[in-house]
Scaffold this motif. Structure first.
Motif, PDB file in Angstrom:
ATOM      1  N   UNK A  42       7.820 -15.495  60.471  1.00 51.40           N
ATOM      2  CA  UNK A  42       8.253 -14.645  59.345  1.00 51.40           C
ATOM      3  C   UNK A  42       7.440 -14.907  58.084  1.00 51.40           C
ATOM      4  N   UNK A  43       6.481 -14.056  57.826  1.00 51.75           N
ATOM      5  CA  UNK A  43       5.636 -14.170  56.638  1.00 51.75           C
ATOM      6  C   UNK A  43       6.490 -13.986  55.379  1.00 51.75           C
ATOM      7  N   UNK A  44       7.294 -12.915  55.396  1.00 48.58           N
ATOM      8  CA  UNK A  44       8.266 -12.664  54.333  1.00 48.58           C
ATOM      9  C   UNK A  44       9.673 -12.827  54.905  1.00 48.58           C
ATOM     10  N   UNK A  45      10.612 -13.103  54.051  1.00 51.78           N
ATOM     11  CA  UNK A  45      12.003 -13.223  54.480  1.00 51.78           C
ATOM     12  C   UNK A  45      12.648 -11.840  54.436  1.00 51.78           C
ATOM     13  N   UNK A  46      12.343 -11.032  55.452  1.00 49.93           N
ATOM     14  CA  UNK A  46      12.883  -9.679  55.543  1.00 49.93           C
ATOM     15  C   UNK A  46      14.185  -9.734  56.335  1.00 49.93           C
ATOM     16  N   UNK A  47      15.283  -9.341  55.709  1.00 45.07           N
ATOM     17  CA  UNK A  47      16.599  -9.475  56.331  1.00 45.07           C
ATOM     18  C   UNK A  47      16.847  -8.405  57.388  1.00 45.07           C
ATOM     19  N   UNK A  48      16.681  -7.132  57.008  1.00 38.60           N
ATOM     20  CA  UNK A  48      16.964  -6.025  57.920  1.00 38.60           C
ATOM     21  C   UNK A  48      15.708  -5.167  58.033  1.00 38.60           C
ATOM     22  N   UNK A  49      15.011  -5.290  59.156  1.00 36.48           N
ATOM     23  CA  UNK A  49      13.729  -4.618  59.317  1.00 36.48           C
ATOM     24  C   UNK A  49      13.880  -3.101  59.326  1.00 36.48           C
ATOM     25  N   UNK A  50      15.000  -2.609  59.862  1.00 35.49           N
ATOM     26  CA  UNK A  50      15.197  -1.157  59.916  1.00 35.49           C
ATOM     27  C   UNK A  50      15.201  -0.530  58.533  1.00 35.49           C
ATOM     28  N   UNK A  51      15.597  -1.299  57.527  1.00 35.90           N
ATOM     29  CA  UNK A  51      15.673  -0.777  56.165  1.00 35.90           C
ATOM     30  C   UNK A  51      14.416  -1.064  55.349  1.00 35.90           C
ATOM     31  N   UNK A  52      13.379  -1.573  56.011  1.00 37.09           N
ATOM     32  CA  UNK A  52      12.131  -1.869  55.310  1.00 37.09           C
ATOM     33  C   UNK A  52      11.546  -0.593  54.715  1.00 37.09           C
ATOM     34  N   UNK A  53      11.122  -0.672  53.470  1.00 34.55           N
ATOM     35  CA  UNK A  53      10.528   0.492  52.813  1.00 34.55           C
ATOM     36  C   UNK A  53       9.274   0.926  53.559  1.00 34.55           C
ATOM     37  N   UNK A  54       9.124   2.239  53.757  1.00 31.55           N
ATOM     38  CA  UNK A  54       7.939   2.751  54.448  1.00 31.55           C
ATOM     39  C   UNK A  54       6.734   2.796  53.529  1.00 31.55           C
ATOM     40  N   UNK A  55       6.961   2.752  52.228  1.00 30.58           N
ATOM     41  CA  UNK A  55       5.882   2.791  51.247  1.00 30.58           C
ATOM     42  C   UNK A  55       5.554   1.381  50.777  1.00 30.58           C
ATOM     43  N   UNK A  56       4.273   1.066  50.727  1.00 34.77           N
ATOM     44  CA  UNK A  56       3.865  -0.263  50.274  1.00 34.77           C
ATOM     45  C   UNK A  56       4.179  -0.460  48.794  1.00 34.77           C
ATOM     46  N   UNK A  57       4.145   0.615  48.021  1.00 37.36           N
ATOM     47  CA  UNK A  57       4.524   0.519  46.609  1.00 37.36           C
ATOM     48  C   UNK A  57       5.960   0.027  46.474  1.00 37.36           C
ATOM     49  N   UNK A  58       6.863   0.608  47.269  1.00 39.58           N
ATOM     50  CA  UNK A  58       8.262   0.198  47.218  1.00 39.58           C
ATOM     51  C   UNK A  58       8.438  -1.214  47.764  1.00 39.58           C
ATOM     52  N   UNK A  59       7.671  -1.543  48.789  1.00 42.55           N
ATOM     53  CA  UNK A  59       7.751  -2.878  49.377  1.00 42.55           C
ATOM     54  C   UNK A  59       7.335  -3.947  48.363  1.00 42.55           C
ATOM     55  N   UNK A  60       6.275  -3.676  47.608  1.00 44.14           N
ATOM     56  CA  UNK A  60       5.808  -4.651  46.617  1.00 44.14           C
ATOM     57  C   UNK A  60       6.840  -4.889  45.518  1.00 44.14           C
ATOM     58  N   UNK A  61       7.628  -3.869  45.220  1.00 43.24           N
ATOM     59  CA  UNK A  61       8.642  -4.016  44.173  1.00 43.24           C
ATOM     60  C   UNK A  61       9.715  -5.035  44.552  1.00 43.24           C
ATOM     61  N   UNK A  62       9.863  -5.292  45.850  1.00 44.65           N
ATOM     62  CA  UNK A  62      10.851  -6.280  46.291  1.00 44.65           C
ATOM     63  C   UNK A  62      10.447  -7.697  45.909  1.00 44.65           C
ATOM     64  N   UNK A  63       9.128  -7.906  45.703  1.00 42.63           N
ATOM     65  CA  UNK A  63       8.591  -9.211  45.298  1.00 42.63           C
ATOM     66  C   UNK A  63       9.088 -10.332  46.218  1.00 42.63           C
TER      67      UNK A  63
END
Length: 686
Positions: free
Chosen positions: A167-188
């Motif tokens: 696990x590179x990042x601590x992603x809790x629920x993969x199904x809810x992962x943002x499809x946009x990298x812009x939105x993903x980066x906002x999670x920090x």
């Protein structure tokens, strides 16, 4: 699809295709518990390390552990000769590392499902640990392994497969992962820390662990398991488009093999070199070797008196085809084989950055280009892995979306149909496989097996830091036909995709039954006109292309809807929100600026009529006559004058007839394929 019009800026699993709707059986993710009784098997595939290996850590909870590597020809067939060498070096180090921790590495040859079923029965295993996969072929093999394990009847119950990942990042629920990298980066999200491993449990019985083979053993094993067309087609993959076109199209220029990424440099001291293969162009060996090379790479600015580090620095300079490209060129294979984890690379790079800055990270970027290259490369690869994994989990639509790994990069494709001729659909610049949304299943229902590929650098396929050229994409299509489709195809291409298709037909005509060019890019010139050809290694980026790509990206994001609608002059409603949103989503992906830089160095100097000269009886041209990007009337006129025996269909449509008037295009393509196939069966020319 060159949906985009730009402002001017200066400057083998062929049998798997029979299972398009296969859904993989669910397997559980392992949750660490107290020490488990029984025996565990750890199946190594491309995770050839003990460092930062969550699967090994979880398996160490068991009383007994049997690590195994299976030389399965279906997996090995994806590797080049150099990658096979790297596998052997990696396994040597892995076996030694396991032995130092109290375990060992079992070596077996054969189909993974049979080998693991036999081993699980012999050791009475309760659990088989395996890394989670996104590649379709490996997921398919793992599903077959799982089915075989269900056949085992032992007192302790049926062995189960436990999937693990790093696990590179601590992603809790993969199904809810943002499809946009812009939105993903906002999670920090913070990058997790690599794991350390001390000791491992041994096996509780005497076992035949097997010996590590030598390179010739592997080649002999592979030769004995090739498919009928394997020998000839493997030779096809050894011929680069650059070499062929340099020899055929430029007879006055001496033809020679050249690399897209680096030039050959002799090793200083082979025994100490981190470049262990015969070609010696990529970092290999065990994890320690790769970490040593990484330390040298990161510290490039410091200089060194060490011969092995100087060699790394020389290779770095030679492979820097564009800013930061040297990291993937040198370390990409080691990452692909899992000799080192992406998380470990990130950890080492950030640790060194903090050393340079008194323990702090600057908000203004990294202090060395090599640090930036390493961090950006592994973060990018992690994003595309997460995106592919998310799409596999959410893959509930009517299309079967799959992942194929090409040269270590994830390529998305879609397949439909179970019988009939093979058809491969290739999109244009800025598009993706789903741009054939209303063609794929219509062609399949008409009795064809249809593949639609998203080229490297587009859509949800990976966008690595490489030099993108039309020849690179042509070789990708060549390998896809050989490795995935497994038989000659009818190639369909739109815009720049049409030009790439024409290159494939010219260079590797044995792979192609016919080609369909839909508003293809490329010029048509009078016969006997000499045209120069520049090679990919001649295409260097500059400050102008760097700036131009950023201005272009801003312009496209601002005007994308307007630009796309102009390409659909007859049915503007087809340029719908879904199409626009998917283009916008892809425009935020890491690496997209590198792809846009390629616009300024595209070389379409080989005329289209030259490319189709040897296959012109097998060419169908579909031309939207209201194309806003090119003069369709002039194009058709030149085609008729300089391309004999080419069939031309003129449609009332814009630049993307296949998406604007799909019913008409589907009918034309189906009729064309039927005609070609009938003539092939009758032994007549097309």
């Amino acid at each position: 699809m060159a949906l985009l019009t730009f402002p001017h800026f200066p400057s083998h699993f062929p049998s798997l295709s029979r299972f398009p709707n296969n859904r993989f059986s669910p397997t559980r993710r392992y949750c660490p518990t107290a020490t488990s009784s029984g025996t565990a098997i750890l199946w190594f595939k491309h995770d050839l390390r003990t460092d930062d290996h969550p699967g090994l850590l979880a398996a160490s909870d068991f009383r007994s552990l049997v690590p195994i590597y299976v030389f399965d020809h279906r997996i090995l067939s994806r590797f080049s000769d150099e990658m096979l060498e790297l596998v052997l070096f990696g396994l040597q180090d892995l076996k030694k590392s396991l032995q130092e921790r109290g375990s060992n590495l079992m070596i077996r040859f054969g189909n993974a499902e049979s080998v693991i079923e036999q081993l699980a029965t012999e050791v009475k295993a309760t659990c088989v640990f395996a890394e989670q996969e996104v590649e379709y072929e490996l997921r398919f093999i793992m599903d077959v392994v799982n089915q075989h394990l269900k056949l085992i009847e032992v007192p302790q119950g049926t062995p189960r497969i436990e999937l693990w990942k790093t696990p590179f990042y601590d992603v809790k629920v993969l199904q809810n992962l943002a499809a946009s990298y812009d939105e993903f980066e906002k999670l920090q999200l913070q990058v997790t820390t690599p794991l350390q491993l001390s000791t491992l449990p041994g096996a509780e019985m005497e076992l035949d662990w097997g010996d590590l083979p030598v390179y010739d053993d592997i080649k002999g094993f592979m030769a004995s398991n090739r498919w009928k067309s394997g020998n000839d087609w493997n030779l096809i993959k050894e011929t680069s488009a650059e070499t062929f076109l340099g020899r055929v199209m430029l007879k006055s220029r001496e033809s020679r093999e050249r690399s897209y990424s680096f030039r050959q440099i002799p090793s200083r001291e082979p025994n100490k070199s981190v470049f262990v293969t015969q070609k010696g162009n990529v970092v290999g060996g065990g994890t320690y070797n790769v970490l040593n090379a990484l330390a040298a790479y990161l510290r490039y600015l410091e200089g060194t008196a060490r011969d092995d580090w100087q060699e790394v620095h020389e290779r770095l300079r030679a492979s820097e085809s564009r800013n930061g490209a040297s990291f993937i060129s040198l370390f990409g294979p080691a990452l692909s084989l899992g000799i080192i984890s992406r998380r470990r690379v990130h950890y080492e790079a950030i640790k060194y950055e903090k050393e340079r800055n008194g323990g702090f990270l600057s908000p203004f970027g990294y202090s060395a280009a090599t640090i930036a290259a390493a961090v950006e490369a592994v973060c990018s690869k992690e994003w595309y892995w997460l995106l592919a994994l998310r799409n596999q989990i959410n893959n509930g639509g009517i299309e079967s979306t799959r992942i194929w790994k090409w040269n270590g990069f994830f390529i998305q494709y879609t397949v439909a149909g179970e019988d009939g001729p093979a058809v491969l659909l290739v999109h244009g610049f800025g598009a993706f496989a789903e741009h054939y949304r209303d063609n794929i299943h219509s062609l399949a229902r008409a009795g064809n097996r249809v593949w639609a590929i998203t080229l490297l650098g587009f859509g949800k396929s990976e966008k690595p830091n490489v030099v993108y050229t039309e020849l690179l994409w042509a070789e990708l299509l060549r390998d896809f036909i050989v490795d995935v489709v497994g038989e000659p195809v009818h190639l369909v291409g739109n815009s720049i995709g049409g030009y790439i298709v024409a290159i494939v037909a010219r260079v590797w005509s044995v792979l192609v039954k016919s080609i369909v060019l839909i508003n293809s890019a490329g010029n048509i010139i009078p016969r006997n006109t000499s045209k120069p050809l520049s090679m990919p290694s001649d295409r260097q980026t500059s400050g102008a292309t760097w700036l131009g790509s950023r201005i272009l990206l801003y312009f496209l994001r601002l005007k994308i809807k307007e630009i796309v609608k102009k390409c659909y002059p007859v049915k503007g409603e087809r340029a719908d929100d879904w199409l626009i949103n998917e283009m916008l989503r892809a425009s935020s992906d890491p690496g997209v600026l590198v792809v846009l830089e390629s616009i300024f160095s595209f070389n379409l100097s080989i005329p289209l009529n030259y490319l189709v000269e040897d296959v012109k009886e097998k060419v169908l041209i579909i031309q939207g006559m209201k194309d806003p990007i090119s003069d369709s009337n002039a194009t058709v006129s030149m085609l008729k004058e300089h391309c004999d025996c080419v069939l031309i269909k003129e449609l009332d449509a814009g630049h993307c007839p296949h998406d604007e008037v799909p019913e008409q295009v589907n009918t034309i393509i189906c009729d064309w394929i039927h005609r070609v196939e009938s003539n092939i069966l009758a032994g007549f020319p097309v």
